[in-house]
Design an enzyme around this catalytic site. Sequence first.
Site, mmCIF file in Angstrom:
data_model
loop_
_atom_site.group_PDB
_atom_site.id
_atom_site.type_symbol
_atom_site.label_atom_id
_atom_site.label_comp_id
_atom_site.label_asym_id
_atom_site.label_seq_id
_atom_site.Cartn_x
_atom_site.Cartn_y
_atom_site.Cartn_z
ATOM 1 N N ASP A 199 0.452 -59.233 59.882
ATOM 2 C CA ASP A 199 0.039 -58.359 60.973
ATOM 3 C C ASP A 199 1.173 -58.406 62.004
ATOM 4 O O ASP A 199 1.989 -59.336 61.993
ATOM 5 C CB ASP A 199 -1.273 -58.896 61.565
ATOM 6 C CG ASP A 199 -1.688 -58.161 62.814
ATOM 7 O OD1 ASP A 199 -1.720 -56.920 62.776
ATOM 8 O OD2 ASP A 199 -1.961 -58.823 63.831
ATOM 9 N N LEU A 200 1.257 -57.418 62.863
ATOM 10 C CA LEU A 200 2.353 -57.382 63.845
ATOM 11 C C LEU A 200 1.919 -57.905 65.218
ATOM 12 O O LEU A 200 2.388 -58.963 65.671
ATOM 13 C CB LEU A 200 2.868 -55.939 63.975
ATOM 14 C CG LEU A 200 3.916 -55.692 65.062
ATOM 15 C CD1 LEU A 200 5.194 -56.467 64.786
ATOM 16 C CD2 LEU A 200 4.212 -54.193 65.175
ATOM 17 N N ASP A 201 1.008 -57.160 65.853
ATOM 18 C CA ASP A 201 0.610 -57.491 67.229
ATOM 19 C C ASP A 201 -0.118 -58.838 67.261
ATOM 20 O O ASP A 201 -1.161 -58.993 66.624
ATOM 21 C CB ASP A 201 -0.331 -56.403 67.786
ATOM 22 C CG ASP A 201 0.373 -55.060 67.938
ATOM 23 O OD1 ASP A 201 1.510 -55.040 68.423
ATOM 24 O OD2 ASP A 201 -0.230 -54.031 67.570
ATOM 25 N N THR A 245 2.345 -58.664 71.674
ATOM 26 C CA THR A 245 2.121 -57.357 72.309
ATOM 27 C C THR A 245 0.686 -57.208 72.803
ATOM 28 O O THR A 245 0.400 -56.282 73.561
ATOM 29 C CB THR A 245 2.445 -56.230 71.318
ATOM 30 O OG1 THR A 245 2.079 -56.661 70.018
ATOM 31 C CG2 THR A 245 3.913 -55.871 71.346
ATOM 32 N N LYS A 283 -8.601 -56.501 69.476
ATOM 33 C CA LYS A 283 -7.511 -56.970 68.603
ATOM 34 C C LYS A 283 -7.708 -56.476 67.177
ATOM 35 O O LYS A 283 -8.780 -56.653 66.590
ATOM 36 C CB LYS A 283 -7.419 -58.491 68.634
ATOM 37 C CG LYS A 283 -6.857 -59.000 69.945
ATOM 38 C CD LYS A 283 -6.606 -60.491 69.922
ATOM 39 C CE LYS A 283 -6.017 -60.938 71.249
ATOM 40 N NZ LYS A 283 -5.931 -62.394 71.347
ATOM 41 N N SER A 298 -0.039 -53.243 59.766
ATOM 42 C CA SER A 298 -0.493 -53.175 61.158
ATOM 43 C C SER A 298 -1.283 -51.908 61.422
ATOM 44 O O SER A 298 -0.995 -50.850 60.872
ATOM 45 C CB SER A 298 0.739 -53.195 62.083
ATOM 46 O OG SER A 298 0.384 -52.861 63.405
ATOM 47 N N ALA A 299 -2.258 -52.015 62.322
ATOM 48 C CA ALA A 299 -3.030 -50.841 62.746
ATOM 49 C C ALA A 299 -2.252 -49.976 63.727
ATOM 50 O O ALA A 299 -2.643 -48.853 64.024
ATOM 51 C CB ALA A 299 -4.330 -51.303 63.405
ATOM 52 N N LYS A 327 -8.823 -51.647 59.936
ATOM 53 C CA LYS A 327 -9.376 -52.976 59.665
ATOM 54 C C LYS A 327 -10.750 -53.042 60.342
ATOM 55 O O LYS A 327 -10.898 -52.506 61.435
ATOM 56 C CB LYS A 327 -8.469 -54.069 60.263
ATOM 57 C CG LYS A 327 -7.041 -54.066 59.726
ATOM 58 C CD LYS A 327 -6.150 -54.989 60.552
ATOM 59 C CE LYS A 327 -4.687 -54.854 60.140
ATOM 60 N NZ LYS A 327 -3.753 -55.637 60.986
ATOM 61 N N GLU A 378 -2.761 -63.195 60.063
ATOM 62 C CA GLU A 378 -3.523 -62.361 61.010
ATOM 63 C C GLU A 378 -3.974 -63.142 62.241
ATOM 64 O O GLU A 378 -4.236 -64.334 62.144
ATOM 65 C CB GLU A 378 -4.812 -61.862 60.320
ATOM 66 C CG GLU A 378 -4.788 -60.441 59.864
ATOM 67 C CD GLU A 378 -4.771 -59.411 60.985
ATOM 68 O OE1 GLU A 378 -4.944 -59.781 62.162
ATOM 69 O OE2 GLU A 378 -4.586 -58.230 60.673
ATOM 70 N N ASP A 379 -4.097 -62.428 63.366
ATOM 71 C CA ASP A 379 -4.659 -63.067 64.564
ATOM 72 C C ASP A 379 -6.003 -62.463 64.958
ATOM 73 O O ASP A 379 -6.578 -62.861 65.962
ATOM 74 C CB ASP A 379 -3.691 -62.941 65.756
ATOM 75 C CG ASP A 379 -3.616 -61.520 66.288
ATOM 76 O OD1 ASP A 379 -3.577 -60.582 65.460
ATOM 77 O OD2 ASP A 379 -3.606 -61.347 67.514
HETATM 78 C C1 BG6 Z 1 -3.334 -53.369 66.587
HETATM 79 C C2 BG6 Z 1 -3.687 -54.080 67.885
HETATM 80 O O1 BG6 Z 1 -2.303 -54.045 65.946
HETATM 81 O O2 BG6 Z 1 -2.938 -52.032 66.845
HETATM 82 C C3 BG6 Z 1 -4.746 -53.299 68.637
HETATM 83 O O3 BG6 Z 1 -4.167 -55.379 67.592
HETATM 84 C C4 BG6 Z 1 -4.265 -51.867 68.851
HETATM 85 O O4 BG6 Z 1 -5.009 -53.934 69.858
HETATM 86 C C5 BG6 Z 1 -3.913 -51.232 67.502
HETATM 87 O O5 BG6 Z 1 -5.270 -51.102 69.494
HETATM 88 C C6 BG6 Z 1 -3.394 -49.815 67.635
HETATM 89 O O6 BG6 Z 1 -2.151 -49.843 68.296
HETATM 90 P P1 BG6 Z 1 -1.389 -48.543 68.817
HETATM 91 O O7 BG6 Z 1 -0.022 -49.082 69.165
HETATM 92 O O8 BG6 Z 1 -1.338 -47.569 67.681
HETATM 93 O O9 BG6 Z 1 -2.140 -48.021 69.992
HETATM 94 MG MG MG Z 2 -2.948 -58.579 65.570
#
Ligand code: BG6
Ligand code: MG
Length: 224
Positions: free
Chosen positions: A8-10, A16, A44, A114-115, A145, A169-170
Site C-alpha cells: 500500500d502507499l499512503d 501522506t 484510511k 493503492s486506492a 478496498k 498495509e496500514d
Molecule cells: C488511500 C488513502 O490510499 O487513498 C485514503 O488511505 C484516500 O485516505 C484514498 O482517501 C484515495 O486517495 P486520493 O489521493 O485518490 O484522494
Molecule cells: Mg494506507
Amino acid sequence: MIQGVIFDLDGVIVDTAKYHFLAWKRLAAELGFDFTEEHNERLKGVSRMASLEILLSVGGIQHLSDAEKQQLAEKKNRWYVAYIEEITPSEILPGFLPLLDFLKNHQVKVAVGSASKNARTILTRLQLLDRFDALVDGNRITEAKPDPQVFMLAADELDVPYHACVVVEDAESGIEAARRAGMKCIGIGSPAILGKADIVVQSLDQINFNELLNLTDSIKSMSS
Ligand code: BG6
Ligand code: MG
C-alpha cells in the site's frame, strides 16, 4: 518462499495520511464542523468519494447532490495535491528502502496497490516510480478496498500467484482486501486495529526480512 510483495502507499511508504487529514479537516471546518484524528482513522484505505461520504455523515450533512459532492471532493483534492507537491524523498518512511533493496536482491517482485488517484504523483516526488514492477492505483480499479481487486490486479501484473504474495498495509480495509485475495498480510500500525493481519509491526523497520521471505510457508511472530 514468497514471490511478490504488494505495498500500500499512503501510510506504508510515506505518511501522506497526515496530509489527507489536514485537507479533510479544512473541508469540514468550511462546512462548519470539527473532524478529529479519530474520525480520520475511518478514511484510511477508503476511496476519495467514500471518504467524503464518511466525512459528511460525521458532520450530519445530508441531501447534497452528486454534483455538489463532486465539487467538495475536488476542493479537498486540490488542497491535498498542494501538500504532496512539497513531498521529498526524505519523507520515505524508515525501513522501506532497505526492504526494497532486500526484496530486489532476492528476486522478489514488488508492486504498489493503492486506492489513491495521486499515487503516481507521490511516487514520482519520492523518486520511487521506476523501482516497482507494477503500479495499480485508484485510476485503475472499479472496486475499493476491502474488495480485493487492487491486489489481484497487482499480482496478475507481477505474474505471481495470489498465495505467493504478501501485502503490506496500514488500513483495516486493506488487510481485509488482502485476506479476500488469498494473500498473506503484514499490518503496519496498531494490533488493536490491524489484528486480522498475519503479522503486525509498529513500523516497517521492525520487519524481520528473512521471516518475510518465508511468510507464505509458515507464520511466525516478527514483532520484537
Ligand atoms: C488511500 C488513502 O490510499 O487513498 C485514503 O488511505 C484516500 O485516505 C484514498 O482517501 C484515495 O486517495 P486520493 O489521493 O485518490 O484522494
Ligand atoms: Mg494506507
